[in-house]
Design a protein around this motif. Structure first.
Motif, PDB file in Angstrom:
ATOM      1  N   LEU A  16       7.075  59.893  30.350  1.00 53.65           N
ATOM      2  CA  LEU A  16       7.112  61.083  31.205  1.00 53.65           C
ATOM      3  C   LEU A  16       8.489  61.727  31.204  1.00 53.65           C
ATOM      4  O   LEU A  16       8.612  62.955  31.158  1.00 53.65           O
ATOM      5  CB  LEU A  16       6.710  60.721  32.636  1.00 53.65           C
ATOM      6  N   TRP A  17       9.538  60.907  31.259  1.00 52.26           N
ATOM      7  CA  TRP A  17      10.893  61.458  31.277  1.00 52.26           C
ATOM      8  C   TRP A  17      11.188  62.205  29.981  1.00 52.26           C
ATOM      9  O   TRP A  17      11.752  63.293  29.993  1.00 52.26           O
ATOM     10  CB  TRP A  17      11.929  60.363  31.513  1.00 52.26           C
ATOM     11  N   CYS A  20       9.301  65.520  30.043  1.00 51.71           N
ATOM     12  CA  CYS A  20       9.956  66.457  30.966  1.00 51.71           C
ATOM     13  C   CYS A  20      11.263  66.975  30.376  1.00 51.71           C
ATOM     14  O   CYS A  20      11.575  68.162  30.456  1.00 51.71           O
ATOM     15  CB  CYS A  20      10.232  65.796  32.314  1.00 51.71           C
ATOM     16  N   SER A  21      12.044  66.070  29.788  1.00 49.32           N
ATOM     17  CA  SER A  21      13.317  66.464  29.185  1.00 49.32           C
ATOM     18  C   SER A  21      13.097  67.431  28.032  1.00 49.32           C
ATOM     19  O   SER A  21      13.783  68.454  27.914  1.00 49.32           O
ATOM     20  CB  SER A  21      14.063  65.225  28.694  1.00 49.32           C
ATOM     21  N   ALA A  24      12.093  70.772  29.458  1.00 58.31           N
ATOM     22  CA  ALA A  24      13.223  71.438  30.114  1.00 58.31           C
ATOM     23  C   ALA A  24      14.224  71.993  29.112  1.00 58.31           C
ATOM     24  O   ALA A  24      14.832  73.030  29.347  1.00 58.31           O
ATOM     25  CB  ALA A  24      13.926  70.462  31.058  1.00 58.31           C
ATOM     26  N   ASN A  60       3.918  70.865  37.338  1.00 56.07           N
ATOM     27  CA  ASN A  60       3.679  69.439  37.096  1.00 56.07           C
ATOM     28  C   ASN A  60       4.895  68.767  36.466  1.00 56.07           C
ATOM     29  O   ASN A  60       5.243  67.641  36.824  1.00 56.07           O
ATOM     30  CB  ASN A  60       2.448  69.226  36.223  1.00 56.07           C
ATOM     31  N   MET A  61       5.541  69.441  35.524  1.00 60.46           N
ATOM     32  CA  MET A  61       6.736  68.871  34.900  1.00 60.46           C
ATOM     33  C   MET A  61       7.873  68.742  35.916  1.00 60.46           C
ATOM     34  O   MET A  61       8.573  67.733  35.960  1.00 60.46           O
ATOM     35  CB  MET A  61       7.203  69.733  33.714  1.00 60.46           C
ATOM     36  N   LEU A  62       8.031  69.752  36.750  1.00 61.11           N
ATOM     37  CA  LEU A  62       9.054  69.702  37.799  1.00 61.11           C
ATOM     38  C   LEU A  62       8.760  68.570  38.782  1.00 61.11           C
ATOM     39  O   LEU A  62       9.659  67.810  39.168  1.00 61.11           O
ATOM     40  CB  LEU A  62       9.121  71.041  38.534  1.00 61.11           C
ATOM     41  N   ALA A  64       6.967  65.797  38.259  1.00 64.48           N
ATOM     42  CA  ALA A  64       7.180  64.496  37.602  1.00 64.48           C
ATOM     43  C   ALA A  64       8.665  64.175  37.503  1.00 64.48           C
ATOM     44  O   ALA A  64       9.081  63.049  37.795  1.00 64.48           O
ATOM     45  CB  ALA A  64       6.548  64.503  36.205  1.00 64.48           C
ATOM     46  N   ALA A  65       9.472  65.159  37.118  1.00 64.27           N
ATOM     47  CA  ALA A  65      10.914  64.930  37.011  1.00 64.27           C
ATOM     48  C   ALA A  65      11.522  64.600  38.368  1.00 64.27           C
ATOM     49  O   ALA A  65      12.388  63.727  38.484  1.00 64.27           O
ATOM     50  CB  ALA A  65      11.598  66.154  36.412  1.00 64.27           C
TER      51      ALA A  65
END
Length: 84
Positions: A16-17, A20-21, A24, A60-62, A64-65
């Motif tokens: 997940l990280w 997300c990274s 971003a 969702n990405m925000l 999760a991060a």
């Protein structure tokens, strides 16, 4: 996405990280993997795609991060306080 998904273990958290990274930082693999694709036209082997931005995907990405960062900070605080 709920806390249980993010709390699913180290491997899931790393995946997940990275997603997300990548999202971003605009890495193509993460971006293309998360956005919906609509074929506008195709001539032989050339395909023109539309990649609409989805507010739901961005949120969702925000989320999760944010959850992962909170877990990382909690782990850091726990480990830091155990050395005293």
């Amino acid at each position: 996405m709920d806390e249980a998904v993010v709390g699913g273990g180290e491997v899931l958290a790393q995946i997940l990280w990275h997603i997300c990274s990548g999202f971003a930082h605009g890495r193509e693999g993460a971006t293309l993997g998360l956005l919906e694709r609509t074929v506008d036209s195709q001539v032989d082997n050339v395909v023109q795609l539309r990649l609409p931005t989805s507010t739901e995907v961005l949120l969702n990405m925000l989320h999760a991060a944010t959850l992962l960062t909170g877990r990382a900070k909690g782990l850091h605080d726990t480990r830091r306080s155990s050395h005293r």
